[in-house]
Design a protein around this motif. Structure first.
Motif, PDB file in Angstrom:
ATOM      1  N   MET A   1       0.831  -1.198   0.000  1.00 11.79           N
ATOM      2  CA  MET A   1       0.000   0.000   0.000  1.00 11.79           C
ATOM      3  C   MET A   1       0.872   1.256   0.000  1.00 11.79           C
ATOM      4  N   LEU A   2       1.938   1.239   0.798  1.00 12.28           N
ATOM      5  CA  LEU A   2       2.843   2.390   0.817  1.00 12.28           C
ATOM      6  C   LEU A   2       3.421   2.667  -0.567  1.00 12.28           C
ATOM      7  N   TYR A   3       3.807   1.594  -1.251  1.00 11.47           N
ATOM      8  CA  TYR A   3       4.445   1.761  -2.561  1.00 11.47           C
ATOM      9  C   TYR A   3       3.430   2.204  -3.614  1.00 11.47           C
ATOM     10  N   SER A   4       2.228   1.624  -3.561  1.00 13.10           N
ATOM     11  CA  SER A   4       1.233   1.951  -4.589  1.00 13.10           C
ATOM     12  C   SER A   4       0.663   3.350  -4.411  1.00 13.10           C
ATOM     13  N   VAL A   5       0.538   3.833  -3.178  1.00 13.96           N
ATOM     14  CA  VAL A   5      -0.073   5.139  -2.916  1.00 13.96           C
ATOM     15  C   VAL A   5       0.968   6.255  -2.894  1.00 13.96           C
ATOM     16  N   PHE A   6       2.105   6.022  -2.198  1.00 14.80           N
ATOM     17  CA  PHE A   6       3.100   7.078  -2.021  1.00 14.80           C
ATOM     18  C   PHE A   6       4.404   6.830  -2.775  1.00 14.80           C
ATOM     19  N   GLY A   7       4.545   5.652  -3.380  1.00  9.29           N
ATOM     20  CA  GLY A   7       5.776   5.328  -4.074  1.00  9.29           C
ATOM     21  C   GLY A   7       6.950   5.102  -3.136  1.00  9.29           C
ATOM     22  N   VAL A   8       6.660   4.723  -1.884  1.00 12.60           N
ATOM     23  CA  VAL A   8       7.691   4.511  -0.867  1.00 12.60           C
ATOM     24  C   VAL A   8       7.835   3.021  -0.612  1.00 12.60           C
ATOM     25  N   GLN A   9       9.075   2.555  -0.625  1.00 16.14           N
ATOM     26  CA  GLN A   9       9.349   1.157  -0.309  1.00 16.14           C
ATOM     27  C   GLN A   9       9.677   1.047   1.178  1.00 16.14           C
ATOM     28  N   GLY A  10       8.731   0.515   1.940  1.00 16.56           N
ATOM     29  CA  GLY A  10       8.905   0.424   3.386  1.00 16.56           C
ATOM     30  C   GLY A  10       9.837  -0.706   3.786  1.00 16.56           C
TER      31      GLY A  10
END
Length: 317
Positions: A156-165
């Motif tokens: 979800m982080l990657y798809s919404v904010f482009g951040v790889q947690g």
């Protein structure tokens, strides 16, 4: 006529028997109904507590007879066991972060539900479901999957904010906070108690405050919170005790080891490791009594401080 000593004793015994008979006729049925609970208390609670207290002064592995060592377990605990100190630190971090977060979240949701929403019963049920399921092994397993490196949360982080947690479970810098979030997610029972407290605040107080020009923030700090402090005291004590005793989530998510590198080594988990993995039951018993003292101390501290901030009157200014 003189009364002999033996006659006086007989008269005293007679009066005692009559008093006991009257007491039994008056409360005998109540004692009979309480008897199963009293037997359970003696066998299931008081008996194990006394045994645990004795074992805390012994070296006992459950396979051989216990050996009395006095304060040896306590000296080892505070003098040379680094994992014990680590478990204390991890537990205190968990308590000091999860309890305030859960209380704040529960109070916020309770205040929203107190606005007279339609379908209030449905919302209360939905919000209470995580509390019913939160302590289960299945939820802990799902939580571990969700917060893994390729779990749902990172997707979800990657798809919404482009951040790889990061891997929230395997990374020691974040693993404890994944458990904190899990605890805050189980806010249902705390929210219900807050909601019941909010329902008891007279609406006339808010109406008078609005007439005087008080905004919502001022109403919150002058009316809602002061009148809600008795409920807040109850929730703080209950949630603090529960946080100190947390076990299942850390056991499942860490695989029973407290990893990575002891970042989720809760006190109760380390107690379990000592008692049922390493079979150091005497040491585990001493840890249990230390935990009882810690919980009792902080509970007494909260109650002692309550006279300065708990308001049993009619609200704020």
């Amino acid at each position: 006529m003189n009364v002999t000593t033996s006659d006086a004793r007989k008269a005293g015994r007679g009066r005692g028997k009559n008093a006991a008979g009257r007491l039994w006729r008056k409360d005998g049925a109540a004692y009979l109904f309480l008897l199963p609970w009293l037997i359970g208390l003696a066998i299931m609670t008081l008996g194990p507590m006394v045994s645990s207290l004795y074992l805390s002064f012994t070296n006992y592995d459950m396979l051989t007879p216990s050996e009395w060592i006095g304060l040896g377990n306590y000296r080892e605990m505070f003098g040379g066991d680094e994992r014990f100190i680590t478990s204390l630190k991890v537990t205190f971090v968990y308590v000091l972060t999860s309890v305030p977060l859960k209380l704040a979240f529960a109070l916020g949701v309770a205040m929203l539900l107190n606005k007279g929403l339609r379908g209030l019963g449905f919302y209360r049920t939905v919000y209470y479901i995580p509390t019913l399921l939160g302590g289960s092994v299945a939820i802990a397993v799902i939580w571990k999957k969700m917060f893994s490196g390729n779990g749902v949360f990172n997707q979800m982080l990657y798809s919404v904010f482009g951040v790889q947690g990061p891997d929230w479970i395997a990374n020691p810098d974040y693993s404890i906070y994944s458990l904190v979030v899990l605890s805050a997610w189980q806010f249902g029972s705390t929210m219900i108690i807050f909601l019941a407290g909010l329902k008891q605040i007279p609406t006339e107080f808010y109406e008078a405050a609005r007439v005087d020009g008080a905004g919502r923030i001022r109403q919150l700090f002058r009316i809602t919170l002061p009148l809600l402090t008795p409920v807040l005291l109850f929730n703080i004590v209950i949630q603090m005790i529960s946080a100190f005793q947390a076990f299942t989530q850390a056991f499942i998510i860490s695989g029973g080891t407290g990893g990575p590198i002891d970042s989720t080594l809760f006190y109760t988990l380390y107690l379990y490791i000592k008692g049922f993995t390493l079979f150091e039951m005497g040491y585990a018993s001493s840890m249990a009594w230390v935990l009882l003292f810690i919980i009792g101390f902080f509970t007494a501290l909260v109650f002692g401080s309550s006279k300065y901030w708990v308001n049993y009157g009619d609200g704020g200014d």
